[in-house]
Design an enzyme around this catalytic site. Sequence first.
Site, PDB file in Angstrom:
ATOM      1  N   VAL A  18      39.356  66.499  57.517  1.00  0.00           N
ATOM      2  CA  VAL A  18      39.939  65.893  58.720  1.00  0.00           C
ATOM      3  C   VAL A  18      41.435  66.164  58.784  1.00  0.00           C
ATOM      4  CG1 VAL A  18      40.372  63.717  59.934  1.00  0.00           C
ATOM      5  CG2 VAL A  18      38.137  64.133  58.885  1.00  0.00           C
ATOM      6  N   CYS A 132      33.478  57.429  63.613  1.00  0.00           N
ATOM      7  CA  CYS A 132      33.130  58.612  64.411  1.00  0.00           C
ATOM      8  C   CYS A 132      31.977  58.356  65.378  1.00  0.00           C
ATOM      9  CB  CYS A 132      32.790  59.791  63.502  1.00  0.00           C
ATOM     10  SG  CYS A 132      31.702  59.366  62.126  1.00  0.00           S
ATOM     11  N   GLN A 159      23.022  61.350  62.418  1.00  0.00           N
ATOM     12  CA  GLN A 159      24.358  61.748  61.984  1.00  0.00           C
ATOM     13  C   GLN A 159      24.363  62.915  61.000  1.00  0.00           C
ATOM     14  OE1 GLN A 159      25.727  57.135  62.300  1.00  0.00           O
ATOM     15  NE2 GLN A 159      27.108  58.425  61.117  1.00  0.00           N
ATOM     16  N   SER A 162      28.333  66.046  57.244  1.00  0.00           N
ATOM     17  CA  SER A 162      29.783  66.175  57.088  1.00  0.00           C
ATOM     18  C   SER A 162      30.471  64.825  57.183  1.00  0.00           C
ATOM     19  CB  SER A 162      30.357  67.145  58.117  1.00  0.00           C
ATOM     20  OG  SER A 162      30.021  66.752  59.432  1.00  0.00           O
ATOM     21  N   HIS A 252      27.441  64.487  65.441  1.00  0.00           N
ATOM     22  CA  HIS A 252      26.531  63.347  65.472  1.00  0.00           C
ATOM     23  C   HIS A 252      25.841  63.282  66.837  1.00  0.00           C
ATOM     24  CE1 HIS A 252      28.173  62.227  61.751  1.00  0.00           C
ATOM     25  NE2 HIS A 252      28.988  61.246  62.114  1.00  0.00           N
TER      26      HIS A 252
END
Length: 347
Positions: A18, A132, A159, A162, A252
């Site tokens: 990220v 997320c 989902q 990652s 996702h």
Amino acid sequence: MANEKQYNVAVVGATGAVGQKIVHYLSENLFPINELKLLSSKRSAGTKVNFQDREITVEEATADSFKNIDIAFFSAGGSISEKLAPEAVKHGAVVVDNTSHFRMDENVPLVVPEVNPEHLENHKGIIANPNCSTIQMVAALKPIQDKFGLKRIIVSTYQAVSGAGLAAEQELTKQTGQRLAGEEMEANVLPAGSDKRHFPIAFNALPQIDVFDEDGYTKEEWKMMNETKKIMGDANLQVAATCVRLPVFTSHSESVYIETDNEVSVDEIKEAIKQGEGLMLEDDPATQTYPTPLSATDKKEVFVGRIRKDVDHKNGFHMWIVSDNLVKGAAWNTVQIAETLVKNKIV
């Protein structure tokens, strides 16, 4: 991003998945940076990172790293945010935190810029980036809430691995090879690294993300339920979630059922989505047009499709929502928060 003022910016966790994307979007969007400081654990310090036309050496993050920093992005785990985010605030920085540590703190705004940018006005130094799976859902549902009211949400998530980090991605790759070779699959990471038992994710579906908590829900499910109410500003909103991990690397997907306050048509729901900021409607059953994890990967938008009316409830609708969990679900939303702070002169 045009702006007269230049900012001193720090990224904590700059070498992580990220953190790298945060640096990428700061560069791509020409965020008004005077000085960029990249920070990490002691282990990753010394790494060289290219940013625009220069090379930056990653430094170890310490309490003294934030002198003269205006904006600090945190994406290095909750324990690091707990320890160092208050230190950054003491030095005068505004923190945008990508971990779960501050999300439900009543003094910390939890923000999706397309949904509740006004909450940024009340920050006390720290702003939280939501989960997320929560981000993409509230982004898609906000225009519907604004136009038609919203009573109830029931969501089942699908989902990507990652979301559980690099080790989960590596385990999916390894298990896939083991299965195809007729070998026994080794499982050490999922569904939750800290839990007692682990199960293969390759060719499987795991109805557990994070550990179980109160009343048989997982922490991920509680995050979605509680964060949605906080972001959408409605403590009475009925929200229920079931979170499932699939053998997908990125993006996702969510099957979402909603009940509106007012009776409306599918076309009106679609029009609200079309006009929503950061949303893309992909919905044409005749041409098999709908969002998928592969088609959403590396894109900033939230994609919505399969919108249809419930056959039993006049105010009920079903839809399919997909977004890249590392982009809009993490790094891009984090950078958008900072851009909104700058645009609205809050920092």
